[in-house]
Every structure is written in C-alpha cells, then in structure tokens.
Design an enzyme around this catalytic site. Sequence first.
Site, mmCIF file in Angstrom:
data_model
loop_
_atom_site.group_PDB
_atom_site.id
_atom_site.type_symbol
_atom_site.label_atom_id
_atom_site.label_comp_id
_atom_site.label_asym_id
_atom_site.label_seq_id
_atom_site.Cartn_x
_atom_site.Cartn_y
_atom_site.Cartn_z
ATOM 1 N N CYS A 110 45.361 -37.246 39.455
ATOM 2 C CA CYS A 110 44.448 -37.844 40.530
ATOM 3 C C CYS A 110 45.360 -37.787 41.847
ATOM 4 C CB CYS A 110 44.009 -39.226 40.057
ATOM 5 S SG CYS A 110 43.004 -38.866 38.480
ATOM 6 N N HIS A 129 41.319 -42.452 46.497
ATOM 7 C CA HIS A 129 40.846 -42.026 45.122
ATOM 8 C C HIS A 129 39.477 -42.569 44.862
ATOM 9 C CE1 HIS A 129 40.770 -39.972 41.537
ATOM 10 N NE2 HIS A 129 41.339 -40.999 41.120
ATOM 11 N N ASN A 175 34.875 -39.519 39.083
ATOM 12 C CA ASN A 175 36.302 -39.182 39.374
ATOM 13 C C ASN A 175 36.510 -38.007 39.315
ATOM 14 O OD1 ASN A 175 38.909 -39.017 39.316
ATOM 15 N ND2 ASN A 175 39.432 -40.751 37.959
#
Length: 323
Positions: free
Chosen positions: A114, A250, A280
């Site tokens: 990520c 993020h 996500n």
Amino acid sequence: MTLRAVVKGIGHYLPERIVPNSEFEQTLDTSDEWIKSRSGIERRHFAAEGQTTSEMATLAAVAALDMAGMQGSDIDAIVLATSTADMTFPSAATMVQHAIGNTTGYAFDVQAVCAGFVYALSTANALITSGQAKTVMVIGAETFSKIMDWTDRSTCVLFGDGAGALILAAEDGSGSSDDRGILSTDLNSDGRYKHLLYVDGGVATLNTGMLRMEGKEVFRHAVEKLAATADKALHKIGLTADDVDWVVPHQANIRIIQATAKKLGVGMDRVVVTVQDHGNTSAASIPLALSVGVANGQIKQGDLVVTEAIGGGLAWGSVVLRW
Ligand code: UT7
C-alpha cells in the site's frame, strides 16, 4: 539551481463493475452498516474477469499522457507500484511500456504494497534529480480482487481495483519550498511486522495465495506512523502542517484518515477522501485520489500536497510536493 520533478499530467482508470456493500450481505455475515461505520467504504470497483493490472495501468497512463499533451515515446522511465502484477515476471511496467508504444525508455515495478506509490514517487524523484531521466511516468495499479479470500469478511469487504498514473518532468527550481515539484520524501519499513499483513502464497508455495491481515494491529501502527512520516517529510524542508493545502492519504479506512489528520493538525476540509467510492486499492489509492482531487477542482497548481501511506512489510512513507 535545483532540479525538480514537476507534475505534468495525471489520469486514472476504474473498472466498470461497481460493487456496493449490500452485495456482500448475500454471501457473508456482514452488513452495509458495519462496513460503512468501521471503514467508511460504501462501494468499490472490481476488474472484469481476465482484466489485468497492466491493462488498467495502461488506461490510466494514456489519460495522464493526454493531460500532459505527450506521447508514450516521450517517457524516459516508467515506475509502476503494484503487488498484483499480471505475472511473476516480466514486470507490469514493461507491459505498459509496450502498450503505450515506448521502445526507448526503461520500465520496472516497485513493490511496497500500500506504500508502493509513495516509494515509486520517491524513486522517480531520485531518477530525475540525479539526471537519469527527464520524464518519468509513475503508476499505481492493483487488482486486489484476485487475492481476496471471499470467505473472510474481515478482509474481502475492504479492497478494490483501479489504477492511477502521474507524469513527472525535470524542471529547474530555486531550491526553496516555493518550487513546484517534489520537495521532500520520507521512506520507512520494518520487517518485524510481516505477520500483520501478507499474502499466504507466492513462488515459495507454488500458488498465488490470499491476503491475510490483523486489521486492528495494522490500524494501531497506521495512525502513529503516518502522522510521524508526514511530519518528518515536512520538517525536512522547514514546513509545518499549517503550510499544507491538501493531504492525500492512502485510502484504507476513513477512521485512520481522520485520526491521522487530527494528529497532524490538519482539518478534514484539507483532506482528499475517496475511500467511500474506491475501497482500499493499495498502491493505486493515492494516484486515484490525486487524480480525482484534480478533476473535481480541489487540487490546483501551486498547492502544497502531502501524500502518506502504510501497508504490508510494514512499509510506510510520505512525499511532499507542490502541484
Ligand atoms: O492498506 C493497508 C493497511 N490496512 C489498513 O489500514 C487496515 C487497517 N485496519 C482497519 O481498517 C480496521 O481494523 C478494520 C476495518 C479491518 C476492522 O475494524 P475494527 O474496528 O478494527 O474491527 P475489529 O477487527 O476489531 O472487529 C470488530 C468485530 C469483530 O467481532 P467480535 O470479535 O468483536 O465479535 C469482527 O469479527 O467486527 C467483526 N467483523 C465484522 N463484522 C461484520 C470483522 N469484519 C466484519 C464484517 N462484517 N465485514
């Protein structure tokens, strides 16, 4: 004079299929209410059967080239952040290179889960400021739907697919924080935390594997480490949270985004939020949010933007840039 890596164009691609939270209620002991209240996610996009990370990355790359008024052949280097490349090798980046008609540059993937896009931005900045490339395409692209355990309600409702691409080009700056371009970067990782977020497959196990996460523990690390890395990157160039126009975090969980913004001292009116629509998307989440933020008029030329991300590794970091 200081060489700066300045944004020339941005674009994104989201697969057609949109899956609302309610769809999971049919197969799992979960609810729209739980997913929304615990994560902020309302829907996500999933790639079509057979649609790959490099295909989505190429569509984002073409959109970014369009905005920059450039062609694929104008790019010196492609740095693609992903943990879901189409194949073990070659890199997804070389597939994008071919698809955009570039035969003269070089292309490679960066894998920091990520945090991948922050790592890729930092790498692109290093290529430009060291004179190894004048124009760099930085991409974040993922098909996390391919590594979901659809029986695990604690993970499969959280992730989505998509791609975002940014073009950076070398420009002379004054060396001050008033320059456009990447101004500061901060990268970190700590392999002691491998067990908190990983895929239980790979070359060693002869299968692709599925994502496993200790969500609560990752959450705890996230707020603390994200605020610290953003602070550190700002501090390196003598700036503070007061100077920031936009935080582009993020997009994993609205509660992490809110808690980090609070810790940083930035109001939510200065945070770009897309988690409700994208879920996500790992390394794609920041370029997607940047692209949406530009498209809807939030991020404008001259704005000071801070990006920050954390994920498997653990790996985390932040980049400060003036748009
Ligand atoms: O991008 C990489 C970084 N990743 C992240 O940043 C993710 C970080 N973690 C998170 O976002 C959150 O921890 C989650 C959204 C994953 C979970 O939220 P939480 O508030 O930490 O919930 P929890 O894991 O403590 O679970 C609370 C309860 C549990 O039930 P019990 O043990 O209290 O009876 C879970 O079994 O919620 C249950 N639960 C669910 N219930 C309905 C877990 N998943 C679900 C679900 N639907 N989908």
